[in-house]
Enzyme design. Structure first.
Site, PDB file in Angstrom:
ATOM      1  N   ASP A 192      20.602  13.345  50.420  1.00 52.67           N
ATOM      2  CA  ASP A 192      21.988  12.977  50.700  1.00 52.67           C
ATOM      3  C   ASP A 192      22.070  11.468  50.493  1.00 52.67           C
ATOM      4  OD1 ASP A 192      24.397  12.142  51.740  1.00 52.67           O
ATOM      5  OD2 ASP A 192      24.398  13.625  53.353  1.00 52.67           O
ATOM      6  N   LYS A 222      31.828   6.583  50.007  1.00 53.07           N
ATOM      7  CA  LYS A 222      31.183   5.553  50.838  1.00 53.07           C
ATOM      8  C   LYS A 222      30.619   4.456  49.924  1.00 53.07           C
ATOM      9  CE  LYS A 222      31.266   9.264  53.732  1.00 53.07           C
ATOM     10  NZ  LYS A 222      31.809  10.577  53.370  1.00 53.07           N
ATOM     11  N   ARG A 235      30.976  10.490  68.284  1.00 54.54           N
ATOM     12  CA  ARG A 235      29.782  11.066  67.660  1.00 54.54           C
ATOM     13  C   ARG A 235      28.844  11.478  68.792  1.00 54.54           C
ATOM     14  NH1 ARG A 235      30.417  12.428  62.220  1.00 54.54           N
ATOM     15  NH2 ARG A 235      31.818  13.619  63.506  1.00 54.54           N
ATOM     16  N   TYR A 273      41.679  18.118  30.017  1.00 59.84           N
ATOM     17  CA  TYR A 273      41.106  19.147  30.895  1.00 59.84           C
ATOM     18  C   TYR A 273      39.598  19.215  30.698  1.00 59.84           C
ATOM     19  CZ  TYR A 273      40.420  23.395  33.513  1.00 59.84           C
ATOM     20  OH  TYR A 273      40.003  24.282  34.462  1.00 59.84           O
ATOM     21  N   PHE A 299      35.368  18.741  65.946  1.00 56.77           N
ATOM     22  CA  PHE A 299      35.753  17.362  66.265  1.00 56.77           C
ATOM     23  C   PHE A 299      36.978  16.888  65.488  1.00 56.77           C
ATOM     24  CE2 PHE A 299      32.529  17.743  63.068  1.00 56.77           C
ATOM     25  CZ  PHE A 299      33.054  17.009  62.019  1.00 56.77           C
ATOM     26  N   PHE A 358      23.743  16.342  59.716  1.00 58.80           N
ATOM     27  CA  PHE A 358      25.084  15.816  59.526  1.00 58.80           C
ATOM     28  C   PHE A 358      26.018  17.024  59.616  1.00 58.80           C
ATOM     29  CE2 PHE A 358      28.904  14.336  57.397  1.00 58.80           C
ATOM     30  CZ  PHE A 358      29.179  13.278  58.251  1.00 58.80           C
ATOM     31  N   THR A 359      27.210  16.785  60.137  1.00 57.31           N
ATOM     32  CA  THR A 359      28.120  17.880  60.481  1.00 57.31           C
ATOM     33  C   THR A 359      28.381  18.832  59.308  1.00 57.31           C
ATOM     34  OG1 THR A 359      29.922  16.369  59.969  1.00 57.31           O
ATOM     35  CG2 THR A 359      29.284  16.561  62.290  1.00 57.31           C
TER      36      THR A 359
HETATM   37  C1  P61 Z   1      32.034   9.892  57.670  1.00 60.06           C
HETATM   38  F1  P61 Z   1      33.493  12.860  61.168  1.00 60.06           F
HETATM   39  N1  P61 Z   1      31.020  11.297  56.073  1.00 60.06           N
HETATM   40  O1  P61 Z   1      30.909   9.433  57.922  1.00 60.06           O
HETATM   41  P1  P61 Z   1      32.656  14.097  52.240  1.00 60.06           P
HETATM   42  N2  P61 Z   1      26.958  13.282  54.004  1.00 60.06           N
HETATM   43  C2  P61 Z   1      27.108  12.174  54.741  1.00 60.06           C
HETATM   44  C3  P61 Z   1      28.374  11.771  55.120  1.00 60.06           C
HETATM   45  O2  P61 Z   1      28.515  10.685  55.850  1.00 60.06           O
HETATM   46  C4  P61 Z   1      29.513  12.543  54.718  1.00 60.06           C
HETATM   47  C5  P61 Z   1      29.287  13.697  53.916  1.00 60.06           C
HETATM   48  C6  P61 Z   1      28.012  14.035  53.588  1.00 60.06           C
HETATM   49  C7  P61 Z   1      32.152  10.954  56.669  1.00 60.06           C
HETATM   50  C8  P61 Z   1      33.447  11.734  56.555  1.00 60.06           C
HETATM   51  C9  P61 Z   1      33.385  12.755  57.621  1.00 60.06           C
HETATM   52  O3  P61 Z   1      31.848  14.897  60.778  1.00 60.06           O
HETATM   53  C10 P61 Z   1      32.463  14.296  59.730  1.00 60.06           C
HETATM   54  O4  P61 Z   1      32.931  13.319  51.008  1.00 60.06           O
HETATM   55  C11 P61 Z   1      25.921  11.407  55.165  1.00 60.06           C
HETATM   56  O5  P61 Z   1      33.352  13.577  53.452  1.00 60.06           O
HETATM   57  O6  P61 Z   1      32.885  15.558  52.035  1.00 60.06           O
HETATM   58  C12 P61 Z   1      30.806  12.206  55.141  1.00 60.06           C
HETATM   59  O7  P61 Z   1      31.088  13.898  52.474  1.00 60.06           O
HETATM   60  C13 P61 Z   1      30.414  14.545  53.462  1.00 60.06           C
HETATM   61  C14 P61 Z   1      33.686  12.403  58.915  1.00 60.06           C
HETATM   62  C15 P61 Z   1      32.701  13.934  57.404  1.00 60.06           C
HETATM   63  C16 P61 Z   1      33.234  13.183  59.950  1.00 60.06           C
HETATM   64  C17 P61 Z   1      32.274  14.722  58.459  1.00 60.06           C
HETATM   65  O8  P61 Z   1      33.075   9.466  58.196  1.00 60.06           O
END
Ligand code: P61
Length: 459
Positions: A218, A261, A385, A75, A451, A127-128
């Protein structure tokens, strides 16, 4: 004498494979209808080639899998936490690590800690999840990316750059005290995976330092950004990717990371900081929302996989093959005459739905309709997108982004060139029949990040 072309190839061979299967058009029609014409709502078993995202979909190496077996599931004080901490310090140069289960959890923590009601947060395109966390903390996002980023046809080599005049104007208008930090993304996702130049980062550091404003990075796709710097920016051609990554990070005060990623894992993330006092607050907050500060929502084995994935992400052959595979698909589509975002970015090819479907208004969700049609044609899953992703503003009105795109996102180390060929041929088919594609109407809209779960019907 002209130098002979030497091709890239995947710097790995396959040891385990996952079988995928094709569906009939009738099956896909039924699946799409059931999914409310939203590719996020499709079942993965109904997908042939899955280009929805590169997030958590990469193939781990045998080294990573071996590391998983060394998971120390204590833990507190897991050995794997210390491996991860050491990797973050060595490869990214940040001093303090707060592990989180994925990127948005790190965004939540930093937003809550730094943003006050009424603050503004300038960033190089939204970013979303990032913007949502800024808004939930009481802030307002202001876009300070260069204009070229909003133009799919601009071939600017660093479309992710911050427009320093725009940033200066935000500082002049609101005052530095209202700006908790600049949200700086590398390999800007919504712009099409477009990089930031080192020159721009240096200038950004200078300007923000003058006003005492932090830069929060980021760094989700920082290695991909570094690859473009190596390829395109003077003075970097012979620098190792690892050095370029370190230099990028050195111009920032802290970072949020979705390790799903660049870092080649299926789950994981972190917040990394240089300021002890801020770190202490973040470390205290992570125990409320994620878990103890030495695991933050990850199992020990997951932290080990991230630590190893970070080392693999900066290997020259890896990053070259990763980005060049994306460019391979992009160039194939360009040769077929399909309108895409230029230049091709680091993690995916973005189809210009606005240009492909000029007979649809943005309110008829052209990118959503195009993604649906591509799935129908071949079982290839992509992601909208555009206007759906852009959501609503604080007054509840739809945002109308200039970019209305379909993202073909390439998972790392998963698909082959032959898969890319099949994808390109399907896109070509859909493109040739584009005049028959009709718009959609939204019939269900969730409150946050619509979305993901919105449902549509044909008009
Ligand atoms: C993606 F449709 N990305 O690109 P988490 N910052 C950035 C990202 O690309 C990102 C996160 C933070 C995704 C997954 C996803 O609108 C969407 O580990 C540059 O996913 O929490 C994630 O990181 C967030 C898809 C997220 C989406 C949001 O496919």
């Amino acid at each position: 004498m002209e130098q002979r072309k030497r091709s890239w190839a995947e710097p790995y061979k396959m040891k385990v494979v996952e079988l995928i299967h094709m569906t009939t058009r009738e099956e896909r029609e039924a699946a799409l209808k059931e999914a409310g014409y939203n590719t996020f709502l499709l079942k993965s078993k109904d997908v042939y080639i899955d280009l929805l995202t590169d997030s958590g979909t990469s193939a781990m190496s045998d080294r990573q899998w071996a590391g998983m077996m060394t998971g120390d599931e204590a833990y507190a004080g897991s050995e794997n936490f210390y491996h991860l901490e050491a990797a973050v310090q060595k490869y990214y140069g940040y001093k303090y690590l707060v592990p989180t289960h994925q990127g948005r959890a790190a965004e939540h923590i930093i937003s809550q800690l730094l943003i006050k009601q009424g603050d503004v947060v300038p960033g190089n395109m939204y970013f979303t999840t990032t913007r949502l966390h800024q808004e939930l903390a009481g802030g307002t996002f202001v876009d300070v990316i260069i204009d070229e980023a909003h133009d799919p046809d601009s071939t600017h080599p660093f479309k992710g750059n911050v427009d320093l005049n725009k940033l200066q104007a935000v500082i002049d208008k609101y005052g530095a005290s209202k700006i908790p930090y600049v949200a700086l993304a590398t390999a800007v996702n919504m712009a099409g995976g477009q990089p930031v130049s080192m020159q721009n980062l240096r200038e950004l550091r200078e300007l923000t330092a003058k006003h005492g404003i932090k830069v929060i990075h980021d760094m989700t796709r920082v290695a991909e950004n570094a690859y473009f710097i190596k390829k395109r920016e003077a003075g970097y051609a012979d620098k190792p990717i690892g050095e370029i990554v370190l230099e990028i990070c050195s111009y920032t005060d802290g970072a949020t990371m979705s390790a799903k990623k660049d870092a080649l894992v299926n789950i994981g993330g972190f917040l990394a900081l240089n300021d002890w006092a801020l770190f202490e607050k973040a470390r205290n907050m992570v125990v409320v929302y994620e878990g103890l500060h030495t695991y933050g929502g990850m199992a020990g084995r997951d932290m080990e996989a991230v630590a190893i994935g970070i080392t693999e992400s900066v290997e020259e052959n890896h990053i070259r093959a990763r980005v060049e595979q994306v460019i391979y698909l992009g160039e194939k589509l360009i040769a077929m005459g399909v309108p895409v975002v230029h230049p091709i970015g680091g993690h995916g090819v973005f189809l210009n739905a606005k240009q492909i479907l000029p007979h649809l208004t943005q309110d008829q969700f052209p990118a959503q309709a195009l993604a649906a049609e591509l799935y129908l044609d071949s079982g290839v899953r992509s992601m909208e997108r555009g206007i759906v992703s852009a959501g609503r503003n604080k007054e509840g009105k739809n945002n109308y982004p200039k970019l209305e795109l379909v993202r073909l996102t390439i998972p790392r180390r998963v698909y082959t060139q032959a898969h890319m060929d099949v994808v390109a041929e399907s896109v070509q088919e859909v493109y040739e029949n584009r005049s028959k594609i009709t718009g959609l109407k939204m019939v269900y809209e969730p409150e946050y990040l619509r979305f993901f779960q919105a449902r549509f019907d044909v008009l």
